[in-house]
Design a protein around this motif. Structure first.
Motif, short mmCIF file in Angstrom:
data_model
loop_
_atom_site.label_atom_id
_atom_site.label_comp_id
_atom_site.label_asym_id
_atom_site.label_seq_id
_atom_site.Cartn_x
_atom_site.Cartn_y
_atom_site.Cartn_z
N SER A 107 0.84 -1.21 0.00
CA SER A 107 0.00 0.00 0.00
C SER A 107 0.87 1.26 0.00
CB SER A 107 -0.98 -0.01 1.18
OG SER A 107 -0.29 0.28 2.37
N VAL A 108 2.05 1.17 0.63
CA VAL A 108 2.95 2.33 0.63
C VAL A 108 3.47 2.57 -0.80
CG1 VAL A 108 5.18 3.22 1.50
CG2 VAL A 108 3.63 2.00 3.05
N VAL A 109 3.82 1.51 -1.50
CA VAL A 109 4.29 1.66 -2.89
C VAL A 109 3.14 2.16 -3.76
CG1 VAL A 109 5.26 0.46 -4.89
CG2 VAL A 109 6.07 -0.12 -2.59
N THR A 110 1.94 1.63 -3.53
CA THR A 110 0.76 2.05 -4.30
C THR A 110 0.53 3.56 -4.14
OG1 THR A 110 -0.24 -0.12 -4.01
CG2 THR A 110 -1.73 1.65 -4.66
N ALA A 111 0.75 4.03 -2.92
CA ALA A 111 0.52 5.47 -2.67
C ALA A 111 1.54 6.32 -3.44
CB ALA A 111 0.61 5.74 -1.17
N ILE A 112 2.72 5.77 -3.69
CA ILE A 112 3.74 6.53 -4.44
C ILE A 112 3.40 6.49 -5.93
CG2 ILE A 112 6.22 6.80 -4.95
CD1 ILE A 112 6.80 5.14 -2.41
N HIS A 113 3.08 5.30 -6.43
CA HIS A 113 2.73 5.15 -7.84
C HIS A 113 1.81 3.93 -7.98
CE1 HIS A 113 2.96 5.33 -12.13
NE2 HIS A 113 3.60 4.18 -12.24
N LYS A 114 0.55 4.18 -8.26
CA LYS A 114 -0.46 3.12 -8.17
C LYS A 114 -0.10 1.85 -8.96
CE LYS A 114 -5.34 2.56 -7.83
NZ LYS A 114 -6.58 2.76 -8.54
N PRO A 115 0.27 1.96 -10.27
CA PRO A 115 0.54 0.72 -11.01
C PRO A 115 1.68 -0.10 -10.42
CG PRO A 115 0.36 2.60 -12.50
CD PRO A 115 0.38 3.16 -11.12
N ALA A 116 2.64 0.59 -9.78
CA ALA A 116 3.78 -0.14 -9.20
C ALA A 116 3.34 -1.02 -8.04
CB ALA A 116 4.85 0.84 -8.73
N GLY A 117 2.28 -0.62 -7.35
CA GLY A 117 1.81 -1.39 -6.20
C GLY A 117 1.42 -2.81 -6.56
N THR A 118 0.84 -3.00 -7.74
CA THR A 118 0.44 -4.36 -8.12
C THR A 118 1.61 -5.15 -8.71
OG1 THR A 118 -0.35 -3.47 -10.21
CG2 THR A 118 -2.02 -3.92 -8.55
N LYS A 119 2.63 -4.43 -9.17
CA LYS A 119 3.74 -5.13 -9.85
C LYS A 119 4.92 -5.44 -8.94
CE LYS A 119 2.83 -3.32 -14.44
NZ LYS A 119 3.07 -2.12 -15.23
N VAL A 120 5.19 -4.59 -7.96
CA VAL A 120 6.40 -4.78 -7.14
C VAL A 120 6.34 -6.15 -6.44
CG1 VAL A 120 5.38 -3.65 -5.09
CG2 VAL A 120 7.85 -3.69 -5.37
N ARG A 121 7.50 -6.83 -6.45
CA ARG A 121 7.55 -8.13 -5.77
C ARG A 121 8.04 -7.93 -4.33
NH1 ARG A 121 10.33 -12.33 -9.88
NH2 ARG A 121 11.63 -10.56 -10.42
N ILE A 122 7.35 -8.56 -3.40
CA ILE A 122 7.71 -8.41 -1.99
C ILE A 122 8.03 -9.80 -1.43
CG2 ILE A 122 7.00 -7.56 0.27
CD1 ILE A 122 5.00 -5.70 -1.17
N GLN A 123 9.30 -9.96 -1.05
CA GLN A 123 9.73 -11.24 -0.46
C GLN A 123 9.56 -11.15 1.06
OE1 GLN A 123 13.85 -11.05 -1.79
NE2 GLN A 123 13.50 -12.77 -3.18
N TYR A 124 9.40 -12.33 1.68
CA TYR A 124 9.52 -12.39 3.14
C TYR A 124 10.87 -13.04 3.44
CZ TYR A 124 9.50 -13.94 7.87
OH TYR A 124 9.90 -14.14 9.17
N GLY A 125 11.55 -12.55 4.46
CA GLY A 125 12.80 -13.18 4.91
C GLY A 125 12.86 -13.21 6.41
N GLY A 126 13.47 -14.26 6.95
CA GLY A 126 13.59 -14.41 8.39
C GLY A 126 13.29 -15.84 8.77
N SER A 127 14.37 -16.66 8.84
CA SER A 127 14.26 -18.06 9.24
C SER A 127 13.28 -18.86 8.37
CB SER A 127 13.90 -18.19 10.73
OG SER A 127 14.91 -17.59 11.51
N VAL A 128 13.27 -18.55 7.07
CA VAL A 128 12.46 -19.36 6.15
C VAL A 128 13.13 -20.72 5.99
CG1 VAL A 128 11.63 -19.59 3.76
CG2 VAL A 128 11.57 -17.35 4.89
N ASN A 129 12.32 -21.77 6.03
CA ASN A 129 12.86 -23.12 5.79
C ASN A 129 11.82 -23.92 5.00
OD1 ASN A 129 10.91 -24.16 7.64
ND2 ASN A 129 12.27 -23.60 9.35
N ALA A 130 12.18 -25.18 4.73
CA ALA A 130 11.29 -25.99 3.87
C ALA A 130 9.93 -26.20 4.53
CB ALA A 130 11.96 -27.32 3.56
N SER A 131 9.87 -26.17 5.85
CA SER A 131 8.59 -26.43 6.52
C SER A 131 7.66 -25.23 6.53
CB SER A 131 8.81 -26.84 7.99
OG SER A 131 9.84 -27.74 8.09
N ASN A 132 8.22 -24.02 6.66
CA ASN A 132 7.30 -22.87 6.75
C ASN A 132 7.10 -22.14 5.41
OD1 ASN A 132 9.62 -21.23 6.48
ND2 ASN A 132 9.91 -21.07 8.69
#
Ligand code: PEP
Length: 256
Positions: free
Chosen positions: A197-222
């Protein structure tokens, strides 16, 4: 709008170039062609390994993107010990991590420095993976969203509208990095939706396109649950990316 997930392995200061070659060969062996149909994969070795891995990826036509963990904002100059984005571009690096929390806390990288690096990475034909995330104290005091929002707006301040769409952002709560504690899928989704939503507020079309990863102890189980969330488009993986079989299981999360 479908966004192709990007799974990135951040090796940090691990694996010399001999070990790195073995690791990438094993990873390539573990993955099947269909694993790459719906997912992009990048590996981010230390600088000293980059040339060896680039040669290997090229020679064996592997499907990985080569990534770097950091770079300087300038193309060249009197910056002893630094590596420039122009040098990374020559090595066919595709993605550069900027503003990892370890660099923000150990090397004093501010949002302004991260913004300059992100701009320079794009200027050299590569894509930055801009890391943001709150500390435990910030989360416990209820300030996580505003901290992350400030990091996002500050770190993306120098990017054009088109670049915002191409960008990758990694949401990595500091308390989850290397600790074995993962954010719940629901909490990670809430923050990633906020970032979008923060990216969307800067430039609306970018909000749907930007890729957002999660990081922090990611493993095969989670990984499966995290990646099933609407606004999570992949993972930035530290510890579990150092072992080919465990990283391969994360990459093939869609088969689980
Ligand atoms: C990281 O280094 O960005 C990271 C998320 O590490 P880990 O997966 O080990 O928590």
């Amino acid at each position: 709008m479908s966004r192709i997930p990007l799974i990135s392995g951040n090796w940090k200061m691990n694996l010399n170039h001999f070990e790195a070659i073995q690791m990438v060969q094993k990873l390539s062996y573990e993955l099947r062609n269909h694993d790459y149909d719906a997912v992009e994969v990048s590996v981010h070795p230390p600088y000293t390994d980059l040339r060896s891995i680039q040669t290997l990826i090229d020679a064996d036509r592997m499907h990985f993107h080569l990534g770097a963990q950091n770079c300087h904002a300038e193309s060249s100059g009197a910056f002893t010990g630094e590596v420039s984005p122009a040098m990374l571009q020559k090595l066919e690096v595709g993605f550069v991590i900027v503003g990892h929390s370890e660099r923000r806390s150990l090397s004093g990288e501010t949002n302004e420095i991260v913004a300059a690096k992100a701009k320079s990475v794009f200027a050299h034909g590569m894509v930055p993976i801009v890391c943001v995330g709150e500390t435990l104290e910030e989360r416990e005091s209820g300030g996580a969203e505003s901290v992350v929002e400030t990091q996002v707006t500050g770190s993306l301040a120098d990017l054009s509208k088109d670049q915002l769409s191409e960008l990758v952002i990694a949401y990595e709560p500091v308390w989850a990095i290397g600790t074995g504690k993962t954010a719940s899928a629901e909490d990670a989704q809430l923050m990633c939706a906020h970032i979008r939503s923060v990216v969307t507020a800067i430039h609306k079309p970018a909000g749907t396109k930007v890729r957002i990863q999660y990081g922090g102890s990611v493993n095969a189980s989670n990984a499966v649950e995290l990646m099933s969330m609407e606004d999570i488009d992949g993972a930035l993986v530290g510890g579990a990316s150092l072992e080919a079989a465990s990283f391969a299981r994360i990459v093939s999360f869609q088969d689980a």
